[in-house]
Write an enzyme that holds these catalytic residues in place. Sequence first.
Site: not given
Length: 404
Positions: A91-92, A113, A95-96, A98-99, A210
């Site tokens: 999906l995208g 995530k 910073g953590f 990929p999802v 954030d």
Amino acid sequence: MLEVIVAVLVSSFVLVSGGFLGCFYTRRTKQKEEKKESGEDLLSFDFNSSVEPNGNGTGLRHRNHTDFDLPMFSYASVCAATDNFSPENKLGEGGFGPVYKGKLLNGQEIALKRLSKKSGQGVEEFRNEILLIAKLQHRNLVRLLGCCIDPDESILIYEYMPNKSLDFYLFGSDKEVILDWTTRTRIVEGIAQGLLYLHEYSRVRIIHRDLKASNILLDEEMNPKISDFGMARIFGGNDSRTYTKRIVGTFGYMAPEYALQGLFSIKSDVFSFGVLVLEIVCGKRNTGFYLTDTLNLLGHAWELWVSGRGVELMDPAVGCSPASAALRYINVGLLCVQENPNDRPNMSAVISMLSSTELGTPLPAPKQPAFSTTTAVSLASSVVNNNAGKYSVNDLTVSALQPR
């Protein structure tokens, strides 16, 4: 006589061996059951019946508990749900890491995530997000459903948001859907309600730290949900502000006292919310705003406001919208991004100002925003340049160590 002795010895050996085998089998079975309990099958899990609000409506009750009070799933079942993390299901990325989109046997869609090994975030942020969001229940906060903790993997499992994130609609180069004014106001008000819950009504006071367009997810009805609590902090007792040497967040949304001094409070989130409001009204990012010599959206909005041309800030794509309502939202946004945190309203006051749109109640006049002049922007940029690679000027969350 010898035959009797042999028979007794053989019988004893068979009994002892049988006992050992029985104990071994029982132990292995128990270990398998414990392993199964510590890593459930994600594909067959029914979140609708297994995850429910608890008695006071602020936590979760689960069939199987972990240290985080969340269902923990096996890595094998997570791989199966995402088709082995297929690129088609991606999906995208933030910073953590990929999802990915996943699907259960009952047809329910989920979002996963996955912590990237190259991520600047790590175990601390992973644990922080689980500990915080698992205890929160609000319609404008994304719901965490479970997790997967493997020796080489850390994965968070969320409810799936079919309409992606807010930045896709505001800043996307190829906007498939234009947000009308009614939808934009509903998004602003939903974000405000979510922040109010975090600041005043949740079990603990939480500062998100954030808040930005890419961390606002949209459900099937375009209702907003605040996500990504990896950088959030809990305030204890009557604390109103604190310092940190670890400055985290996204440049363009950071309050000046936080970006330059490491001082943060609920008013830091209010500043980020103000930036979001102006971005939602304008349809452009705060950073990289080159239409005027102020270099950013805050300065541009201020110039239009003081010259009586605030309505020109409206995104032309919206079409017709009530000028008085648009000006009121711009006024609220400018109040939230004032340089002195004491001048900024809290979220309770923000919601009151937004909800009284039709009453015509006059709002306070805002003071000049922080980072609204070339001098201020240059000062902020010098801070970024002195910490090259530690701050982000786009959608990625970053962190830096700073002396007090």
